[in-house]
Structure formats: structure tokens, C-alpha cells
Design a protein around this motif. Structure first.
Motif, PDB file in Angstrom:
ATOM      1  N   MET A  84       0.841  -1.195   0.000  1.00  0.00           N
ATOM      2  CA  MET A  84       0.000   0.000   0.000  1.00  0.00           C
ATOM      3  C   MET A  84       0.879   1.250   0.000  1.00  0.00           C
ATOM      4  SD  MET A  84      -1.205  -0.352   3.984  1.00  0.00           S
ATOM      5  CE  MET A  84      -1.835   1.281   4.243  1.00  0.00           C
ATOM      6  N   ASP A  85       0.264   2.398   0.027  1.00  0.00           N
ATOM      7  CA  ASP A  85       0.983   3.665   0.073  1.00  0.00           C
ATOM      8  C   ASP A  85       1.841   3.707   1.348  1.00  0.00           C
ATOM      9  OD1 ASP A  85       1.504   6.479  -0.620  1.00  0.00           O
ATOM     10  OD2 ASP A  85       0.282   6.895   1.169  1.00  0.00           O
ATOM     11  N   ARG A  86       3.139   4.005   1.173  1.00  0.00           N
ATOM     12  CA  ARG A  86       4.071   3.948   2.310  1.00  0.00           C
ATOM     13  C   ARG A  86       3.742   4.973   3.394  1.00  0.00           C
ATOM     14  NH1 ARG A  86       8.089   0.567   2.437  1.00  0.00           N
ATOM     15  NH2 ARG A  86       8.713  -0.518   0.558  1.00  0.00           N
ATOM     16  N   LYS A  87       3.284   6.147   2.998  1.00  0.00           N
ATOM     17  CA  LYS A  87       2.948   7.180   3.977  1.00  0.00           C
ATOM     18  C   LYS A  87       1.758   6.734   4.830  1.00  0.00           C
ATOM     19  CE  LYS A  87       2.202  12.152   4.255  1.00  0.00           C
ATOM     20  NZ  LYS A  87       2.021  13.399   3.496  1.00  0.00           N
ATOM     21  N   THR A  88       0.741   6.189   4.187  1.00  0.00           N
ATOM     22  CA  THR A  88      -0.430   5.676   4.899  1.00  0.00           C
ATOM     23  C   THR A  88      -0.039   4.489   5.773  1.00  0.00           C
ATOM     24  OG1 THR A  88      -1.763   6.341   2.991  1.00  0.00           O
ATOM     25  CG2 THR A  88      -2.823   4.902   4.583  1.00  0.00           C
ATOM     26  N   PHE A  89       0.852   3.632   5.254  1.00  0.00           N
ATOM     27  CA  PHE A  89       1.328   2.477   6.018  1.00  0.00           C
ATOM     28  C   PHE A  89       2.040   2.938   7.295  1.00  0.00           C
ATOM     29  CE2 PHE A  89       4.622  -0.724   6.974  1.00  0.00           C
ATOM     30  CZ  PHE A  89       3.807  -1.828   7.188  1.00  0.00           C
ATOM     31  N   GLY A  90       2.868   3.974   7.188  1.00  0.00           N
ATOM     32  CA  GLY A  90       3.575   4.512   8.353  1.00  0.00           C
ATOM     33  C   GLY A  90       2.615   5.048   9.401  1.00  0.00           C
ATOM     34  N   LYS A  91       1.576   5.768   8.947  1.00  0.00           N
ATOM     35  CA  LYS A  91       0.562   6.293   9.875  1.00  0.00           C
ATOM     36  C   LYS A  91      -0.185   5.146  10.558  1.00  0.00           C
ATOM     37  CE  LYS A  91      -0.509  10.679   7.599  1.00  0.00           C
ATOM     38  NZ  LYS A  91      -1.563  11.409   6.872  1.00  0.00           N
ATOM     39  N   MET A  92      -0.487   4.122   9.778  1.00  0.00           N
ATOM     40  CA  MET A  92      -1.224   2.979  10.324  1.00  0.00           C
ATOM     41  C   MET A  92      -0.380   2.273  11.383  1.00  0.00           C
ATOM     42  SD  MET A  92      -2.867  -0.229   8.210  1.00  0.00           S
ATOM     43  CE  MET A  92      -1.300  -0.964   7.743  1.00  0.00           C
ATOM     44  N   LYS A  93       0.900   2.019  11.114  1.00  0.00           N
ATOM     45  CA  LYS A  93       1.782   1.331  12.067  1.00  0.00           C
ATOM     46  C   LYS A  93       1.948   2.115  13.363  1.00  0.00           C
ATOM     47  CE  LYS A  93       4.589  -1.637  11.704  1.00  0.00           C
ATOM     48  NZ  LYS A  93       4.599  -2.930  12.363  1.00  0.00           N
ATOM     49  N   LYS A  94       1.888   3.452  13.258  1.00  0.00           N
ATOM     50  CA  LYS A  94       2.051   4.303  14.448  1.00  0.00           C
ATOM     51  C   LYS A  94       0.738   4.525  15.187  1.00  0.00           C
ATOM     52  CE  LYS A  94       6.057   6.602  12.504  1.00  0.00           C
ATOM     53  NZ  LYS A  94       6.557   7.780  11.822  1.00  0.00           N
ATOM     54  N   GLY A  95      -0.352   3.936  14.695  1.00  0.00           N
ATOM     55  CA  GLY A  95      -1.640   4.049  15.365  1.00  0.00           C
ATOM     56  C   GLY A  95      -2.336   5.373  15.115  1.00  0.00           C
ATOM     57  N   ARG A  96      -1.922   6.089  14.067  1.00  0.00           N
ATOM     58  CA  ARG A  96      -2.532   7.402  13.782  1.00  0.00           C
ATOM     59  C   ARG A  96      -3.789   7.310  12.928  1.00  0.00           C
ATOM     60  NH1 ARG A  96       3.097  10.408  12.449  1.00  0.00           N
ATOM     61  NH2 ARG A  96       3.911  10.433  14.566  1.00  0.00           N
ATOM     62  N   LEU A  97      -4.061   6.141  12.363  1.00  0.00           N
ATOM     63  CA  LEU A  97      -5.298   5.940  11.605  1.00  0.00           C
ATOM     64  C   LEU A  97      -6.289   5.186  12.489  1.00  0.00           C
ATOM     65  CD1 LEU A  97      -3.980   4.772   8.106  1.00  0.00           C
ATOM     66  CD2 LEU A  97      -4.686   7.061   8.784  1.00  0.00           C
ATOM     67  N   SER A  98      -7.529   5.621  12.462  1.00  0.00           N
ATOM     68  CA  SER A  98      -8.562   4.946  13.265  1.00  0.00           C
ATOM     69  C   SER A  98      -9.236   3.873  12.424  1.00  0.00           C
ATOM     70  CB  SER A  98      -9.616   5.943  13.729  1.00  0.00           C
ATOM     71  OG  SER A  98      -9.027   6.869  14.601  1.00  0.00           O
ATOM     72  N   PRO A  99      -9.322   2.661  12.944  1.00  0.00           N
ATOM     73  CA  PRO A  99     -10.020   1.606  12.204  1.00  0.00           C
ATOM     74  C   PRO A  99     -11.494   1.964  12.020  1.00  0.00           C
ATOM     75  CG  PRO A  99      -8.719   0.683  13.998  1.00  0.00           C
ATOM     76  CD  PRO A  99      -8.717   2.162  14.184  1.00  0.00           C
ATOM     77  N   GLU A 100     -12.022   1.659  10.844  1.00  0.00           N
ATOM     78  CA  GLU A 100     -13.420   1.961  10.527  1.00  0.00           C
ATOM     79  C   GLU A 100     -14.367   0.912  11.099  1.00  0.00           C
ATOM     80  OE1 GLU A 100     -13.799   2.915   6.265  1.00  0.00           O
ATOM     81  OE2 GLU A 100     -11.610   3.124   6.327  1.00  0.00           O
ATOM     82  N   ALA A 101     -13.833  -0.268  11.411  1.00  0.00           N
ATOM     83  CA  ALA A 101     -14.629  -1.341  12.016  1.00  0.00           C
ATOM     84  C   ALA A 101     -13.679  -2.242  12.785  1.00  0.00           C
ATOM     85  CB  ALA A 101     -15.366  -2.136  10.941  1.00  0.00           C
ATOM     86  N   ARG A 102     -14.221  -2.932  13.788  1.00  0.00           N
ATOM     87  CA  ARG A 102     -13.384  -3.839  14.565  1.00  0.00           C
ATOM     88  C   ARG A 102     -14.142  -5.121  14.854  1.00  0.00           C
ATOM     89  NH1 ARG A 102     -10.946  -1.079  19.118  1.00  0.00           N
ATOM     90  NH2 ARG A 102     -11.058   0.742  17.817  1.00  0.00           N
ATOM     91  N   LEU A 103     -13.377  -6.202  14.940  1.00  0.00           N
ATOM     92  CA  LEU A 103     -13.936  -7.514  15.230  1.00  0.00           C
ATOM     93  C   LEU A 103     -13.127  -8.118  16.373  1.00  0.00           C
ATOM     94  CD1 LEU A 103     -15.728 -10.004  14.538  1.00  0.00           C
ATOM     95  CD2 LEU A 103     -13.919 -10.708  12.978  1.00  0.00           C
ATOM     96  N   ASP A 104     -13.825  -8.534  17.439  1.00  0.00           N
ATOM     97  CA  ASP A 104     -13.165  -9.132  18.589  1.00  0.00           C
ATOM     98  C   ASP A 104     -13.430 -10.636  18.586  1.00  0.00           C
ATOM     99  OD1 ASP A 104     -12.032  -9.801  21.002  1.00  0.00           O
ATOM    100  OD2 ASP A 104     -13.013  -8.198  22.133  1.00  0.00           O
ATOM    101  N   LEU A 105     -12.372 -11.425  18.435  1.00  0.00           N
ATOM    102  CA  LEU A 105     -12.490 -12.885  18.384  1.00  0.00           C
ATOM    103  C   LEU A 105     -12.142 -13.552  19.713  1.00  0.00           C
ATOM    104  CD1 LEU A 105     -10.767 -13.483  14.918  1.00  0.00           C
ATOM    105  CD2 LEU A 105     -13.212 -13.391  15.400  1.00  0.00           C
TER     106      LEU A 105
END
Length: 196
Positions: A84-105
Motif C-alpha cells: 500500500m501507500d508507504r505514507k499511509t502504512f507509516g501512519k497505520m503502524k504508528k496508530g494514527r489511523l482509526s479503524p473503521e470497524a473492529r472484530l473481537d475474536l
């Protein structure tokens, strides 16, 4: 029905020569008065160590885990190329992107978790969501002391495998371990492809 083929005199002589030149292998098949043959063993070369490098009480450093059934999962996921886009990937790894949905298993068995995960990812892809969070938990350490080590965190190891198989593989662009604020080692970010 075919008739059985009989050995020729030449074949019988050859077979007798072979059987006369061999020894029985299994000790129960040998004659009671016949001793077991002594076979020379190859000498094992001594391990060469430089004892001057070690001190009493010091441990040796080892990069391998003695009872690991498979490579460390975090390493295997981290070695995957970034799709994916490296800039977006970096934000995601640092927890700066909020997940749009979550599933708890948490608390589910493999049989329960697999269909729930499949339905969740397919619905998220149909809703054009991009980043979802899958919470697996770190898993309980249940070593019963048997000779075979028990895998720690079954769902944590199984979820990436499921995400890389059909029908989910076509929707998943990237999988990475979640940031500490979203669950750390007990959760995964799953970045989904755009709908075409």
C-alpha cells in the motif's frame, strides 16, 4: 487369470548367492547362539570452543528459540513487502489511523472464529471500508508439560493464514500487527483494497 512366473535356474543361483552374502538385521530373527555383529562406529569430532571468551555464570547468546514450532509471527508479517501507500502504512503502524470497524475474536474457537472473520471481511469490503481491526488476543499459555510444545495463541497465528486464503485474499491489501493503543501483539490492522 495369469499364471505365476517361475524363476529360472540362473535366477535361483543368483538369489542364493545374494542371500548367502547377507546378515539378518533384526535381533529376533537371528539364531540364539549367534552373537550380534560388532560394527565400528565413526568417531565424533570434538566441538571446538574458545573457552577464553566465556566467563563462569555467563550465558551464550542464541538467536533461535529451542521450542518454537514456526518462525515468530511478527517477523513473518514484517517481512512481507508493503503493498500500500508507504505514507499511509507509516501512519497505520504508528496508530494514527482509526479503524473503521473492529472484530473481537476473544474466547472463540477456531471453528467459531473462521466463519465470523470471513463474514466480517466480506461485509467490510462490500461497504468499501479500508482499515479494519481484528482483535485475536495474545492467547493463553497452555503448556501441559508434554513432549510436544503447544502453540501459544492459536487464533493469533491462524488469522493471518485465513486472510491470505480465498475468498479473503482478494480483498486484503496489507496485514500488520496493531499499534499498542489498538491491542499490540493481540490485534491486526487489515487494510482492504478499494472496490472496483
Amino acid at each position: 487369470m495369469r499364471r505365476p512366473r517361475h524363476l529360472s535356474a540362473e535366477e535361483k543361483a543368483l538369489w542364493k548367492k545374494v542371500t548367502d552374502s547377507t546378515d539378518r538385521l533384526h535381533p529376533l530373527q537371528r539364531k540364539p547362539d549367534q552373537p550380534l555383529p560388532d560394527r565400528p562406529r565413526k568417531p565424533v569430532p570434538p566441538v571446538q570452543t574458545d573457552l577464553s571468551r566465556f566467563r563462569v555464570g555467563e550465558r551464550t547468546s542464541s538467536s533461535t528459540r529451542p521450542h518454537e514450532l514456526a518462525p515468530v509471527l511478527a517477523d513473518a508479517i514484517a517481512q512481507k513487502p508493503v503493498a500500500m501507500d508507504r505514507k499511509t502504512f507509516g501512519k497505520m503502524k504508528k496508530g494514527r489511523l482509526s479503524p473503521e470497524a473492529r472484530l473481537d475474536l476473544h474466547g472463540m474457537t477456531i471453528a467459531q472464529a473462521h466463519p465470523v472473520l470471513t463474514r466480517f471481511i466480506l461485509e467490510a469490503a462490500a461497504s468499501d471500508r479500508r482499515l479494519v481491526l481484528i482483535i485475536t488476543g495474545k492467547g493463553k499459555h497452555r503448556d501441559d508439560g508434554g513432549p510436544i510444545p503447544v502453540r501459544h495463541g492459536v487464533l493469533r497465528h491462524q488469522v493471518p493464514h485465513w486472510l491470505h486464503t480465498m475468498p479473503l485474499r482478494q480483498h486484503v491489501l496489507q496485514i500488520t500487527e496493531a499499534h499498542l493503543k489498538h491491542g499490540g501483539q493481540g490485534a491486526y490492522y487489515v487494510y482492504l483494497r478499494r472496490r472496483r
